[in-house]
Write an enzyme that holds these catalytic residues in place. Structure first.
Site, PDB file in Angstrom:
ATOM      1  N   ARG A   1     -25.534  12.750 -62.957  1.00 32.23           N
ATOM      2  CA  ARG A   1     -26.896  12.713 -62.423  1.00 32.23           C
ATOM      3  C   ARG A   1     -27.859  13.487 -63.298  1.00 32.23           C
ATOM      4  O   ARG A   1     -29.053  13.541 -62.985  1.00 32.23           O
ATOM      5  CB  ARG A   1     -26.895  13.342 -61.046  1.00 32.23           C
ATOM      6  CG  ARG A   1     -26.989  12.365 -59.868  1.00 32.23           C
ATOM      7  CD  ARG A   1     -26.811  13.185 -58.606  1.00 32.23           C
ATOM      8  NE  ARG A   1     -27.362  12.640 -57.425  1.00 32.23           N
ATOM      9  CZ  ARG A   1     -26.650  12.094 -56.434  1.00 32.23           C
ATOM     10  NH1 ARG A   1     -25.355  11.916 -56.564  1.00 32.23           N
ATOM     11  NH2 ARG A   1     -27.238  11.725 -55.323  1.00 32.23           N
TER      12      ARG A   1
ATOM     13  N   LYS B   1     -25.241   2.675 -53.378  1.00 35.22           N
ATOM     14  CA  LYS B   1     -24.127   3.074 -54.257  1.00 35.22           C
ATOM     15  C   LYS B   1     -22.816   3.182 -53.475  1.00 35.22           C
ATOM     16  O   LYS B   1     -21.778   2.723 -53.937  1.00 35.22           O
ATOM     17  CB  LYS B   1     -24.403   4.445 -54.908  1.00 35.22           C
ATOM     18  CG  LYS B   1     -25.582   4.457 -55.863  1.00 35.22           C
ATOM     19  CD  LYS B   1     -25.645   5.759 -56.665  1.00 35.22           C
ATOM     20  CE  LYS B   1     -25.865   6.997 -55.830  1.00 35.22           C
ATOM     21  NZ  LYS B   1     -27.186   7.060 -55.164  1.00 35.22           N
TER      22      LYS B   1
ATOM     23  N   ARG C   1     -26.447  12.436 -41.036  1.00 33.15           N
ATOM     24  CA  ARG C   1     -26.439  13.173 -42.313  1.00 33.15           C
ATOM     25  C   ARG C   1     -27.682  14.038 -42.393  1.00 33.15           C
ATOM     26  O   ARG C   1     -28.799  13.539 -42.289  1.00 33.15           O
ATOM     27  CB  ARG C   1     -26.384  12.175 -43.483  1.00 33.15           C
ATOM     28  CG  ARG C   1     -25.249  12.486 -44.431  1.00 33.15           C
ATOM     29  CD  ARG C   1     -25.202  11.523 -45.558  1.00 33.15           C
ATOM     30  NE  ARG C   1     -25.917  12.038 -46.716  1.00 33.15           N
ATOM     31  CZ  ARG C   1     -25.786  11.544 -47.925  1.00 33.15           C
ATOM     32  NH1 ARG C   1     -24.990  10.524 -48.139  1.00 33.15           N
ATOM     33  NH2 ARG C   1     -26.459  12.069 -48.927  1.00 33.15           N
TER      34      ARG C   1
ATOM     35  N   ARG D   1     -30.068   5.502 -41.875  1.00 32.81           N
ATOM     36  CA  ARG D   1     -28.740   6.108 -42.024  1.00 32.81           C
ATOM     37  C   ARG D   1     -28.717   7.485 -41.361  1.00 32.81           C
ATOM     38  O   ARG D   1     -27.754   7.851 -40.696  1.00 32.81           O
ATOM     39  CB  ARG D   1     -28.376   6.230 -43.516  1.00 32.81           C
ATOM     40  CG  ARG D   1     -26.968   6.739 -43.731  1.00 32.81           C
ATOM     41  CD  ARG D   1     -26.577   6.717 -45.184  1.00 32.81           C
ATOM     42  NE  ARG D   1     -27.263   7.750 -45.944  1.00 32.81           N
ATOM     43  CZ  ARG D   1     -27.159   7.911 -47.254  1.00 32.81           C
ATOM     44  NH1 ARG D   1     -26.420   7.068 -47.955  1.00 32.81           N
ATOM     45  NH2 ARG D   1     -27.801   8.872 -47.877  1.00 32.81           N
TER      46      ARG D   1
ATOM     47  N   ARG E   1     -35.304  14.225 -52.694  1.00 34.61           N
ATOM     48  CA  ARG E   1     -34.204  13.581 -53.425  1.00 34.61           C
ATOM     49  C   ARG E   1     -34.720  12.460 -54.325  1.00 34.61           C
ATOM     50  O   ARG E   1     -34.212  12.255 -55.427  1.00 34.61           O
ATOM     51  CB  ARG E   1     -33.158  13.065 -52.430  1.00 34.61           C
ATOM     52  CG  ARG E   1     -32.375  14.235 -51.819  1.00 34.61           C
ATOM     53  CD  ARG E   1     -31.730  13.869 -50.502  1.00 34.61           C
ATOM     54  NE  ARG E   1     -30.722  12.862 -50.624  1.00 34.61           N
ATOM     55  CZ  ARG E   1     -30.386  12.021 -49.647  1.00 34.61           C
ATOM     56  NH1 ARG E   1     -31.002  12.071 -48.478  1.00 34.61           N
ATOM     57  NH2 ARG E   1     -29.452  11.122 -49.847  1.00 34.61           N
TER      58      ARG E   1
HETATM   59  P1  AMP Z   1     -25.093  11.598 -52.500  1.00 35.16           P
HETATM   60  O1  AMP Z   1     -24.098  11.478 -51.394  1.00 35.16           O
HETATM   61  O2  AMP Z   1     -24.643  10.967 -53.775  1.00 35.16           O
HETATM   62  O3  AMP Z   1     -26.478  11.185 -52.087  1.00 35.16           O
HETATM   63  O4  AMP Z   1     -25.182  13.181 -52.840  1.00 35.16           O
HETATM   64  C1  AMP Z   1     -25.598  14.104 -51.853  1.00 35.16           C
HETATM   65  C2  AMP Z   1     -26.002  15.402 -52.516  1.00 35.16           C
HETATM   66  O5  AMP Z   1     -24.884  15.961 -53.225  1.00 35.16           O
HETATM   67  C3  AMP Z   1     -27.108  15.291 -53.565  1.00 35.16           C
HETATM   68  O6  AMP Z   1     -28.398  15.284 -52.988  1.00 35.16           O
HETATM   69  C4  AMP Z   1     -26.838  16.545 -54.394  1.00 35.16           C
HETATM   70  O7  AMP Z   1     -27.303  17.697 -53.723  1.00 35.16           O
HETATM   71  C5  AMP Z   1     -25.310  16.613 -54.411  1.00 35.16           C
HETATM   72  N1  AMP Z   1     -24.736  15.889 -55.570  1.00 35.16           N
HETATM   73  C6  AMP Z   1     -23.959  14.765 -55.544  1.00 35.16           C
HETATM   74  N2  AMP Z   1     -23.610  14.405 -56.795  1.00 35.16           N
HETATM   75  C7  AMP Z   1     -24.169  15.312 -57.622  1.00 35.16           C
HETATM   76  C8  AMP Z   1     -24.185  15.476 -59.031  1.00 35.16           C
HETATM   77  N3  AMP Z   1     -23.556  14.622 -59.860  1.00 35.16           N
HETATM   78  N4  AMP Z   1     -24.879  16.537 -59.552  1.00 35.16           N
HETATM   79  C9  AMP Z   1     -25.511  17.408 -58.750  1.00 35.16           C
HETATM   80  N5  AMP Z   1     -25.547  17.307 -57.416  1.00 35.16           N
HETATM   81  C10 AMP Z   1     -24.882  16.272 -56.842  1.00 35.16           C
END
Ligand code: AMP
Length: 195
Positions: free
Chosen positions: A92, A17, A137, A131, A148
């Site tokens: 999400r 993404k 991270r 990654r 996740r």
């Molecule tokens: P990402 O970088 O998109 O993988 O997001 C990292 C983390 O941020 C996720 O595992 C969630 O804990 C939080 N997060 C990101 N976007 C959302 C969302 N729309 N709703 C809830 N938690 C989010």
């Protein structure tokens, strides 16, 4: 002339993404907005939101809707409703999708396309572990990755039907060279999003 594209990337962690969001932002000339990046920035700056959100993120759980909705709707609306965007990582949950739809209707900004990227689970895990090793991270560890992926299947995957029913879902093979995935996405998006 086409209006600025409003699209959403809806795919599991590790599907690409972030990478594709950046590339689509260039192709379509609209900003790439990643909720994960915005939340990590709050965590780094130790804001009130960052202090609340950090523990959920560290475990691989979703941050509660009320925090995320405030953050995203503010970014989308400030100082006035953005005309075009590539959203990455939002919505999400079904509650977030409904709130985004209400925002879109109220502001004349419903989504043109929702892009799903298909990547087999063993490849997702491999990419995320890579990654984690490269970027440090802290949620890219084996245990958190499993959480996740489970959270994605339980809370986010059902959104595919929500958008399929609205005829704006495009499903793209997310494996292979990055440029090939971008080309596949653009072909599908351009089919949906014209004049
Ligand atoms: P990402 O970088 O998109 O993988 O997001 C990292 C983390 O941020 C996720 O595992 C969630 O804990 C939080 N997060 C990101 N976007 C959302 C969302 N729309 N709703 C809830 N938690 C989010």
């Amino acid at each position: 002339m086409r209006p600025p594209l409003r699209a959403l990337l809806l795919a599991p962690p590790g599907a690409g993404k972030g990478t594709q969001g950046e590339r689509l932002s260039e192709v379509y000339g609209v900003p790439h907005l990643a909720t994960g990046d915005a939340l990590r920035d709050h965590v780094d700056r130790q804001t009130e939101l960052g202090l609340e959100a950090g523990a959920y993120m560290e475990r691989g759980d979703l941050v509660p809707d009320r925090f995320v909705l405030d953050l995203v709707l503010q970014v989308l609306t400030d100082p006035e409703p953005l005309e075009g965007f590539i959203l990455d990582g939002f919505p999400r949950t079904l509650a977030q999708a409904k709130a985004a739809f209400e925002w879109g209707k109220a502001n004349g900004r419903t989504f043109h396309a929702v892009i799903s990227l298909d990547v087999p689970e063993d490849e997702l895990v491999r990419r995320l572990l890579d990654r984690g090793r490269q970027s440090g991270r802290t949620d890219d560890t084996e245990e958190t990755i499993r959480t996740r992926l489970r959270v994605y299947d339980r809370d986010t995957e059902p959104l595919l039907d929500f958008y399929r029913e609205r005829d704006i879902l495009v499903e793209v093979d997310g494996t292979g060279a990055v440029e090939d995935v971008t080309d596949r996405i653009c072909r599908e998006v351009d089919r949906l999003y014209s004049a």
